[in-house]
Motif scaffolding. Sequence first.
Motif, mmCIF file in Angstrom:
data_model
loop_
_atom_site.group_PDB
_atom_site.id
_atom_site.type_symbol
_atom_site.label_atom_id
_atom_site.label_comp_id
_atom_site.label_asym_id
_atom_site.label_seq_id
_atom_site.Cartn_x
_atom_site.Cartn_y
_atom_site.Cartn_z
ATOM 1 N N GLY A 77 -6.662 -10.162 8.774
ATOM 2 C CA GLY A 77 -5.935 -9.325 7.827
ATOM 3 C C GLY A 77 -5.815 -9.956 6.460
ATOM 4 N N ARG A 78 -5.593 -11.294 6.423
ATOM 5 C CA ARG A 78 -5.508 -11.978 5.136
ATOM 6 C C ARG A 78 -6.836 -11.898 4.401
ATOM 7 N N THR A 79 -7.933 -12.082 5.151
ATOM 8 C CA THR A 79 -9.262 -12.003 4.539
ATOM 9 C C THR A 79 -9.540 -10.593 4.019
ATOM 10 N N ALA A 80 -9.194 -9.585 4.825
ATOM 11 C CA ALA A 80 -9.424 -8.188 4.414
ATOM 12 C C ALA A 80 -8.575 -7.823 3.207
ATOM 13 N N ALA A 81 -7.303 -8.307 3.194
ATOM 14 C CA ALA A 81 -6.437 -8.010 2.047
ATOM 15 C C ALA A 81 -6.963 -8.643 0.776
ATOM 16 N N ASP A 82 -7.455 -9.885 0.869
ATOM 17 C CA ASP A 82 -8.027 -10.551 -0.308
ATOM 18 C C ASP A 82 -9.264 -9.785 -0.800
ATOM 19 N N ARG A 83 -10.081 -9.323 0.142
ATOM 20 C CA ARG A 83 -11.282 -8.565 -0.230
ATOM 21 C C ARG A 83 -10.889 -7.255 -0.907
ATOM 22 N N ALA B 68 0.828 -1.208 0.000
ATOM 23 C CA ALA B 68 0.000 0.000 0.000
ATOM 24 C C ALA B 68 0.860 1.255 0.000
ATOM 25 N N ALA B 69 1.976 1.212 0.738
ATOM 26 C CA ALA B 69 2.868 2.372 0.773
ATOM 27 C C ALA B 69 3.527 2.609 -0.584
ATOM 28 N N VAL B 70 3.891 1.510 -1.256
ATOM 29 C CA VAL B 70 4.551 1.638 -2.561
ATOM 30 C C VAL B 70 3.569 2.093 -3.634
ATOM 31 N N THR B 71 2.369 1.527 -3.625
ATOM 32 C CA THR B 71 1.377 1.844 -4.663
ATOM 33 C C THR B 71 0.503 3.046 -4.300
ATOM 34 N N ARG B 72 0.641 3.510 -3.040
ATOM 35 C CA ARG B 72 -0.141 4.650 -2.541
ATOM 36 C C ARG B 72 -1.639 4.388 -2.595
ATOM 37 N N VAL B 73 -2.002 3.148 -2.340
ATOM 38 C CA VAL B 73 -3.406 2.759 -2.241
ATOM 39 C C VAL B 73 -3.692 2.449 -0.771
ATOM 40 N N ARG B 74 -4.565 3.222 -0.165
ATOM 41 C CA ARG B 74 -4.823 3.093 1.264
ATOM 42 C C ARG B 74 -5.549 1.772 1.568
ATOM 43 N N PRO B 75 -5.038 1.004 2.543
ATOM 44 C CA PRO B 75 -5.744 -0.230 2.919
ATOM 45 C C PRO B 75 -7.099 0.082 3.547
#
Length: 310
Positions: free
Chosen positions: A299-305, A122-129
């Motif tokens: 966190g894994r579930t949220a990241a996949d979503r 997220a930090a590299v792509t600047r996409v907020r989790p």
Amino acid sequence: MTSAAVPVPLGAPRRAWLTDLPVLVVAVVWGASYLAAKGITTAHTVLAVLVLRFALVLPVLVAAGWRRLRALDAAQWRGAGLLGLILAGIFLLETYGVVQTSATNAGLIISLTMIFTPLAEAAVTRVRPSRAFLAAAALSVTGVVLLTQGGGFTAPSSGDLLMLLAALARTVHVLAMSRIKAVRSADSLSLTTVQLGSAVAVFAVLAAAPGTGAPPWAVALDFGPREWAGLLFLSVFCTLFAFFVQMWAVRRSSASRVSLLLGTEPLWAAAAGIALAGDRPGVLGLAGAALVLAGTGWGRTAADRDARAA
């Protein structure tokens, strides 16, 4: 509106579990690897054990993938070699860390990689989790703090801090693997072989330097049956068997299903530490372990979503 039901062959669930079971075995042996490494390694023999562990399996990997190794171009060799240097750092941090902390702490702290990696991406792509992922990350970090305080509120041990650095190094490795263009087209066997070869070279150079501990040959001669059994477990099961099972399972299942099963590794690390090593994390430690497991799973579930939404 509902979709039409798709007939499922009667043998499908059984076949799925026949694929899942070896992957679950990999998660179990990885969880037990921290205890095995701790049992045969001291601060004086870390480099020697690492040389022996990977030198035993490297010839098998080279023989299995010789044709594909010869097909790698110069850029792929450089990329895989760079990843191997990072991998060497990971194993150094993990092995020195597990010598100085419990197997339970080691396995649970390293699982934070599953939280650190999406945060770094997220930090590299600047996409907020998402908020759910950030909440899961906070839960995991809180769990680690409690985990390291099983005997009361004291400063984390040097081993705990090394395992935390190892989790960060694993994150760097994952990001580098996804961003070095040359290695994307390389097959996984060749990539793993070059990485392990680079790592063994680093361990051998460090082991040859004065004042870095016992040389590999001296440690091998000093090993008894128990130490050799532990070393073969780390080499054959935790490295060679685990790698080939992952390659086999991904072709017969899905990457997400394999990842989910491998994600149970910290649970088995805690079970091995408590059942076999007599680790006693206390009430605070047990609460922390539960939070780490819950946080990494959430966190894994949220990241996949988040990935599906993107």
